[in-house]
Motif scaffolding. Structure first.
Motif, mmCIF file in Angstrom:
data_model
loop_
_atom_site.group_PDB
_atom_site.id
_atom_site.type_symbol
_atom_site.label_atom_id
_atom_site.label_comp_id
_atom_site.label_asym_id
_atom_site.label_seq_id
_atom_site.Cartn_x
_atom_site.Cartn_y
_atom_site.Cartn_z
ATOM 1 N N TYR A 194 0.831 -1.206 0.000
ATOM 2 C CA TYR A 194 0.000 0.000 0.000
ATOM 3 C C TYR A 194 0.867 1.259 0.000
ATOM 4 N N VAL A 195 1.935 1.244 0.776
ATOM 5 C CA VAL A 195 2.851 2.389 0.805
ATOM 6 C C VAL A 195 3.452 2.623 -0.574
ATOM 7 N N ASN A 196 3.915 1.535 -1.222
ATOM 8 C CA ASN A 196 4.503 1.661 -2.557
ATOM 9 C C ASN A 196 3.521 2.246 -3.559
ATOM 10 N N TYR B 260 1.466 -6.958 -10.392
ATOM 11 C CA TYR B 260 2.871 -6.616 -10.186
ATOM 12 C C TYR B 260 3.388 -6.959 -8.796
ATOM 13 N N TYR B 261 2.491 -7.230 -7.865
ATOM 14 C CA TYR B 261 2.924 -7.611 -6.517
ATOM 15 C C TYR B 261 2.530 -9.048 -6.181
ATOM 16 N N ASN B 262 2.111 -9.797 -7.187
ATOM 17 C CA ASN B 262 1.814 -11.228 -7.030
ATOM 18 C C ASN B 262 0.930 -11.500 -5.814
ATOM 19 N N GLU C 11 -1.901 -12.965 -3.606
ATOM 20 C CA GLU C 11 -2.545 -14.283 -3.647
ATOM 21 C C GLU C 11 -3.179 -14.587 -2.296
ATOM 22 N N ILE C 12 -4.424 -14.993 -2.329
ATOM 23 C CA ILE C 12 -5.137 -15.378 -1.102
ATOM 24 C C ILE C 12 -4.841 -16.843 -0.818
ATOM 25 N N THR C 13 -4.314 -17.124 0.362
ATOM 26 C CA THR C 13 -3.924 -18.485 0.723
ATOM 27 C C THR C 13 -5.102 -19.243 1.328
ATOM 28 N N ASP C 14 -4.862 -20.514 1.640
ATOM 29 C CA ASP C 14 -5.918 -21.360 2.206
ATOM 30 C C ASP C 14 -6.358 -20.901 3.586
ATOM 31 N N ASN C 15 -5.464 -20.268 4.347
ATOM 32 C CA ASN C 15 -5.827 -19.791 5.690
ATOM 33 C C ASN C 15 -6.288 -18.334 5.675
ATOM 34 N N TRP C 16 -6.704 -17.858 4.509
ATOM 35 C CA TRP C 16 -7.302 -16.528 4.328
ATOM 36 C C TRP C 16 -6.345 -15.388 4.681
ATOM 37 N N THR C 17 -5.095 -15.580 4.370
ATOM 38 C CA THR C 17 -4.134 -14.487 4.428
ATOM 39 C C THR C 17 -3.765 -14.098 2.998
ATOM 40 N N ILE C 18 -3.197 -12.927 2.839
ATOM 41 C CA ILE C 18 -2.829 -12.441 1.511
ATOM 42 C C ILE C 18 -1.305 -12.408 1.406
ATOM 43 N N GLN C 19 -0.782 -13.219 0.523
ATOM 44 C CA GLN C 19 0.654 -13.244 0.295
ATOM 45 C C GLN C 19 1.019 -12.237 -0.801
ATOM 46 N N SER C 20 2.177 -11.605 -0.674
ATOM 47 C CA SER C 20 2.590 -10.599 -1.655
ATOM 48 C C SER C 20 4.092 -10.670 -1.870
ATOM 49 N N ASN C 21 4.495 -10.474 -3.120
ATOM 50 C CA ASN C 21 5.904 -10.412 -3.494
ATOM 51 C C ASN C 21 6.030 -9.507 -4.705
ATOM 52 N N ILE C 22 7.101 -8.714 -4.743
ATOM 53 C CA ILE C 22 7.317 -7.836 -5.889
ATOM 54 C C ILE C 22 7.586 -8.695 -7.122
ATOM 55 N N GLY C 23 6.816 -8.446 -8.173
ATOM 56 C CA GLY C 23 6.901 -9.256 -9.383
ATOM 57 C C GLY C 23 7.708 -8.629 -10.497
ATOM 58 N N PHE C 24 8.585 -7.697 -10.172
ATOM 59 C CA PHE C 24 9.439 -7.084 -11.185
ATOM 60 C C PHE C 24 10.844 -6.925 -10.612
ATOM 61 N N THR C 25 11.818 -6.816 -11.486
ATOM 62 C CA THR C 25 13.218 -6.715 -11.069
ATOM 63 C C THR C 25 13.642 -5.253 -10.969
ATOM 64 N N GLN C 26 14.829 -5.024 -10.407
ATOM 65 C CA GLN C 26 15.362 -3.666 -10.313
ATOM 66 C C GLN C 26 15.615 -3.084 -11.696
ATOM 67 N N GLU C 27 16.056 -3.920 -12.631
ATOM 68 C CA GLU C 27 16.290 -3.446 -13.989
ATOM 69 C C GLU C 27 14.977 -3.018 -14.651
ATOM 70 N N GLN C 28 13.930 -3.796 -14.426
ATOM 71 C CA GLN C 28 12.628 -3.450 -14.993
ATOM 72 C C GLN C 28 12.089 -2.156 -14.375
ATOM 73 N N PHE C 29 12.278 -2.007 -13.070
ATOM 74 C CA PHE C 29 11.817 -0.783 -12.423
ATOM 75 C C PHE C 29 12.589 0.424 -12.932
#
Length: 577
Positions: free
Chosen positions: A245-247, A340-342, A344-362
């Motif tokens: 959210y900050v990003n 772009y932040y991948n 994903e809602i998991t089985d235990n109803w949490t939201i997983q997030s990971n940056i889906g782009f590289t430093q070069e792409q950014f």
């Protein structure tokens, strides 16, 4: 065909309404000006109570070391060398410490009057406030080298343009130039937020790229609030999602600051408000977040505070189209965030997030986004300026009044365009490639006025510190090298683990803040620490007043030895409470 003509006519009405709303900023402008007065009030008061310990003759960094009042050079030469009102101290029969008091208290009085009365919020008053704060900044040294100090100077200077030249009975009427001058505040807000988002990723800090920044931030920030402990113990997946959210709030939402649809800008305003309020709740960042909230008022118009009565039936269609467009835009942003932040809602109803782009792409995206942002800003300014000039020709009655209003609007437009052009120089430094494309002549002009802090570069929390624990310098005194060593306690920064965390904003305890920076380096990088140690060894009451003097273990007699030790602090676990 009739349906098509009807839709075209409604679109024309919609655009006419959009640009009409953009010019209705009189009430919003006045609210902003009084908000800036309140920020000045906090800043001057906070500085005033710390003058003896920081800049007095017996302070840590005496102001007299920055100025030679015995120099017989002409006053004009002195002002060119260091532009500050402190040079007038001998003419008033005052020393520098008393002159600092006079300047600070003058700022307190003027800003308080501006806060309680709209009549005082005029160009002259804001010019005086800027000169007073700039005079303090000139001798502030390391204790005033903060981004919020230069941000206040830049915003305060812009208020000279935004404020009316004098208060008149016609103050309730929107002037065509109001929209132009108020626009430059929005550009400052954009540069502040977008730059803060960019530096987090261009720094290459692995903590930001892993979305673990907030898992470290609440423990390692300068002066946490009591709520920071609770925020630190929120679930990791939630803190990672909050980092997303900050990003997005800093990298994407700022581009909507110039969108002509007012509902889009209002949602952008709420996203910034939510971010700033959460920062205020969990960290003591003096007046900085309050100042950012004031700048965010530039995203609003007068209709936000009072609704107009619809003039015809087409109002409902315009409102429907505006709402639909707003929903569509933010739906696209949510979808792109999901991609772009991948997310994903998991089985235990949490939201997983990971940056889906590289430093070069950014870096590639930033390379393209920066000129686009400048073009968007320029287009928005052009539209605002043309609309203001047209309004000055159409809405004003009388040939003489039309000419006068148009000339005034033109002068303000030239001033705003000049500041916009100068701001591109520090803004372009966000990307090395664009920094080299800035015209040499423009860079030279900006270099000549750089010391005035009219435009500045920004970027907060470039790199996260404290991943392996919060570094904290603890100062201790003793009458023997063998000990026992007794700790000097500070008023606000963490030290004694038995003391609770405070709420201290909008006051900024500048010594406590510098102790945080000192923990990130060595005493060679912080020579003021040697001065602090000397003042403690001599038992200077002015300096001791900046610390917790009630718990001072050497109140009767100063110690013979002083030492500083670096510790690593961690929050207690949830189970220990």
């Amino acid at each position: 065909m009739d349906t098509l003509l009807f839709l075209v006519s409604q679109i024309k009405v919609s655009f006419k309404r959009i640009y009409s709303d953009m010019t209705q900023v009189r009430y919003t402008r006045n609210l902003f000006l009084r908000g800036i007065c309140s920020i000045y009030l906090f800043a001057f008061l906070s500085f005033y109570i710390q003058i003896p310990g920081l800049y007095g003759d017996n302070g840590i960094l005496p102001a007299r070391t920055q100025m030679d009042l015995k120099n017989r050079a002409p006053l004009l030469h002195k002002l060119k060398q260091k532009p500050t009102l402190l040079w007038f101290a001998p003419y008033l029969g005052l020393n520098l410490e008393y002159m600092l008091d006079v300047i600070s208290l003058s700022g307190v009085v003027l800003s308080f009057l501006g806060f309680i009365s709209q009549r005082v919020c005029i160009t002259l008053v804001f010019a005086l406030l800027w000169m007073l704060y700039y005079s303090l900044y000139q001798i502030g040294q390391t204790f005033m080298w903060f981004q919020w100090d230069v941000l206040l100077l830049e915003a305060g200077f812009l208020c000279i343009l935004v404020a009316p030249f004098w208060h008149s009975q016609h103050g309730k009427v929107n002037k065509p130039s109001d929209a132009v001058t108020f626009w430059i505040i929005r550009w400052l807000l954009f540069r502040l937020m977008f730059s803060s988002g960019v530096v987090k990723l261009t720094s290459g800090c692995p903590i930001w790229w892993k979305l673990d920044a907030l898992s470290v931030h609440f423990e390692s920030q300068c002066i946490p609030t009591p709520l920071a402990w609770y925020a630190h113990h929120l679930p990791t997946w939630f803190l990672r999602l909050t980092t997303v959210y900050v990003n997005v709030s800093e990298l994407v939402i700022p581009f909507l600051f110039f969108f002509p649809n007012r509902k889009v800008r209002i949602i952008a305003f709420y996203t910034q408000m939510f971010l700033q309020i959460n920062i205020i709740a969990t960290g003591n960042y003096n007046f900085f977040n309050f100042l950012t909230i004031c700048l965010s008022i530039s995203l609003l118009d007068d209709q936000f505070f009072y609704k107009k009565k619809p003039k015809n039936d087409s109002y409902s269609l315009v409102k429907y189209l505006s709402t639909t467009l707003c929903i569509l835009i933010y739906a696209v942003i949510l979808y792109e965030t999901y991609i772009y932040y991948n997310l994903e809602i998991t089985d235990n109803w949490t939201i997983q997030s990971n940056i889906g782009f590289t430093q070069e792409q950014f870096d590639h995206i930033l390379f393209r986004a920066m000129p686009v942002s400048i073009y968007i800003g320029e287009a928005s300014l052009d539209i605002t300026a043309v609309n203001a000039i047209i309004n000055s020709l159409i809405s004003v009655k009388g040939v003489r009044n039309k000419i006068t209003t148009t000339l005034i609007t033109g002068l303000y437009t030239v001033a705003v365009c000049s500041i916009f052009a100068l701001s591109i120089v520090p803004y372009a430094s966000l990307h090395q490639s664009h920094n080299a494309t800035v015209p040499t002549r423009l860079r030279q002009i900006q270099g000549k006025v750089e010391h005035l802090r009219l435009v500045n570069s920004y970027g907060l929390f470039r790199r996260m510190t404290g991943e392996d624990g919060r570094p904290e310098v603890i100062i201790e005194g003793s009458n023997s090298v063998e000990g026992p060593w007794k700790e000097y306690e500070f008023l606000y920064k963490p030290g004694n683990v038995n003391n609770s965390l405070p709420f201290v904003a909008p006051h900024q305890p500048r010594l406590d803040w510098q102790m945080w920076f000192a923990a990130l380096g060595t005493y060679h990088q912080n020579p003021w620490l040697m001065s602090l140690a000397y003042r403690l060894l001599s038992g200077q009451p002015e300096v001791l007043a900046l610390m917790n003097n009630v718990e001072n273990p050497f109140r009767d007699k100063p110690p013979k030895y002083i030492k500083a030790s670096l510790y690593r602090y961690h929050y207690t676990s949830w189970s220990q409470q």
